[in-house]
Motif scaffolding. Structure first.
Motif, PDB file in Angstrom:
ATOM      1  N   PRO A   1      -2.717  -4.256  -3.442  1.00 57.74           N
ATOM      2  CA  PRO A   1      -2.612  -4.113  -2.094  1.00 57.74           C
ATOM      3  C   PRO A   1      -3.697  -5.040  -1.266  1.00 57.74           C
ATOM      4  CG  PRO A   1      -2.580  -1.891  -3.117  1.00 57.74           C
ATOM      5  CD  PRO A   1      -2.886  -3.011  -4.179  1.00 57.74           C
TER       6      PRO A   1
ATOM      7  N   GLY B   1      -5.219   7.832   3.265  1.00 52.38           N
ATOM      8  CA  GLY B   1      -4.711   6.503   3.684  1.00 52.38           C
ATOM      9  C   GLY B   1      -3.573   6.219   4.114  1.00 52.38           C
TER      10      GLY B   1
ATOM     11  N   LEU C   1      -5.586   0.814   3.123  1.00 56.41           N
ATOM     12  CA  LEU C   1      -5.463  -0.030   1.801  1.00 56.41           C
ATOM     13  C   LEU C   1      -6.608   0.258   0.839  1.00 56.41           C
ATOM     14  CD1 LEU C   1      -4.534  -3.919   1.747  1.00 56.41           C
ATOM     15  CD2 LEU C   1      -6.578  -2.939   0.603  1.00 56.41           C
TER      16      LEU C   1
ATOM     17  N   GLU D   1      -5.664  -0.125   9.124  1.00 58.81           N
ATOM     18  CA  GLU D   1      -4.955  -0.730   8.143  1.00 58.81           C
ATOM     19  C   GLU D   1      -5.794  -1.028   6.805  1.00 58.81           C
ATOM     20  OE1 GLU D   1      -4.585  -1.802  10.974  1.00 58.81           O
ATOM     21  OE2 GLU D   1      -2.454  -1.618  11.712  1.00 58.81           O
TER      22      GLU D   1
ATOM     23  N   VAL E   1      -6.144   3.786  -0.697  1.00 59.46           N
ATOM     24  CA  VAL E   1      -4.941   3.667  -1.788  1.00 59.46           C
ATOM     25  C   VAL E   1      -5.229   2.989  -2.928  1.00 59.46           C
ATOM     26  CG1 VAL E   1      -2.576   3.299  -2.293  1.00 59.46           C
ATOM     27  CG2 VAL E   1      -3.045   4.379   0.084  1.00 59.46           C
ATOM     28  N   THR E   2      -5.995   1.984  -2.900  1.00 52.59           N
ATOM     29  CA  THR E   2      -6.354   1.351  -3.680  1.00 52.59           C
ATOM     30  C   THR E   2      -7.354   1.903  -4.710  1.00 52.59           C
ATOM     31  OG1 THR E   2      -6.000  -0.889  -2.689  1.00 52.59           O
ATOM     32  CG2 THR E   2      -7.427  -0.830  -4.597  1.00 52.59           C
TER      33      THR E   2
ATOM     34  N   THR F   1       0.805  -1.240  -0.071  1.00 48.61           N
ATOM     35  CA  THR F   1      -0.064   0.085  -0.024  1.00 48.61           C
ATOM     36  C   THR F   1       0.872   1.183  -0.026  1.00 48.61           C
ATOM     37  OG1 THR F   1      -1.766  -1.187   1.241  1.00 48.61           O
ATOM     38  CG2 THR F   1      -1.690   1.405   1.399  1.00 48.61           C
TER      39      THR F   1
ATOM     40  N   SER G   1      -0.443   1.418 -10.875  1.00 45.40           N
ATOM     41  CA  SER G   1      -0.576   0.127 -10.183  1.00 45.40           C
ATOM     42  C   SER G   1       0.603  -0.632 -10.904  1.00 45.40           C
ATOM     43  CB  SER G   1      -1.801  -0.527 -10.260  1.00 45.40           C
ATOM     44  OG  SER G   1      -2.231  -0.314 -11.349  1.00 45.40           O
TER      45      SER G   1
END
Length: 308
Positions: free
Chosen positions: A236, A122, A259, A255, A262-263, A93, A297
């Protein structure tokens, strides 16, 4: 229905489970020893498979491939060192910030500011609530891996413009192995007394680098890079699942929220990239097509990740 999206998902799963399996070898080979063996084995296998025509390379191509190799080494070494104290899902992440930054810099849309703020939120969640399970030192190492991931993307584009096909990949991996040698030689030497460890290292090389390369190469022939980037944004999440299944790493609500943020930011900035930027990158054939492109990504890579 095209099977190309399934190939990308299979690549994502392969990379992250390869990372998790590699983590299980840290006690025997050391974090840097695993990196050295994985990169060296991958370089050897791909050199035989690709057979780059080195004599035809101009000097700028050698310079770019060498710099790319240094970035690959940094991405993998920092990621491995971070994984010693930080769960795999969190490392991936955080390291996604590098590629995400590259993608954001290339666009000028107001909507991209939303994705940037989402990703920042995030990371802020992780940094403000590090706790005993998320030491700041490990988070910083993951951030350094992300910085190397950003350089990895830019340099891969450079190599892709100078070297036809995938010839730059084995050369860059060889350079990465040389850079990792002084850091990982001590741990990797354990294979002398315990040759069976080489089997584990080879499995990691296959899962993290070689299999994804083949899968993604075939996938990119059938789907646009935009779609590819969205699918690879699952890294992630796949890392968190691999960490849970293989390493018994349970992530807390903070967490998991980080994740997801950010994803979502990675998928969003890929989905909304202007057409001209998509066309520019999709017209290039990079040494390692998927994660070396400019989609947020496409790294974890590597290399990923990194290279993987």
């Amino acid at each position: 229905m095209s099977r190309a999206p399934l190939l990308v998902v299979a690549s994502v799963v392969s990379i992250q489970f390869g990372s998790a399996v590699g983590r299980t070898l840290f006690d025997d080979l050391g974090a840097t020893g695993v990196v050295l063996l994985r990169v060296a084995i991958s370089a050897l296998v791909l050199a035989v498979a690709v057979r780059p025509r080195l004599r035809a390379w101009p000097r700028p191509a050698w310079r770019a491939a060498t710099m790319l190799g240094v970035a690959v080494a940094g991405l993998n070494l920092f990621s491995a060192l971070a994984m010693r104290t930080v769960p795999l899902g969190v490392v991936v992440t955080i390291s996604f910030l590098g590629p995400l930054t590259v993608a954001l810099v290339q666009t000028r849309r107001l909507l991209d500011l939303t994705w940037a703020l989402m990703a920042a939120a995030g990371v802020a969640l992780l940094c403000w609530h590090p706790g005993p399970a998320l030491p700041l030192g490990g988070l910083l190492l993951a951030a350094l891996a992300g910085a190397c991931g950003a350089g990895y993307i830019v340099l891969t584009a450079r190599v892709g413009g100078l070297v036809p096909g995938a010839g730059g990949l084995p050369v860059s991996l060889t350079v990465a192995a040389l850079v990792a040698l002084p850091f990982g030689a001590g741990g990797a030497s354990a294979i002398v007394e315990r040759p069976a460890l080489l089997i584990g290292a080879s499995c990691v090389a296959l899962l993290q680098t070689i299999f994804p390369y083949v899968l993604e190469l075939n996938a990119l022939r059938r789907i646009p890079t935009r779609v590819f980037g969205i699918l690879v944004s699952l890294n992630p999440a796949a890392a968190a699942i691999a960490g849970l299944i293989v390493l018994d790493q349970h992530l807390g609500s903070v967490e998991i929220a980080a994740l997801l943020l950010v994803t979502a930011a990675s998928a969003g900035v890929t989905r909304n990239r202007p057409a001209e930027v998509q066309d520019r990158w999709s017209s290039r054939r990079l040494p390692r097509p998927p994660r070396d492109a400019a989609d947020p990504s496409e790294t974890q890579g590597r290399a990923n990740q990194g290279c993987g």
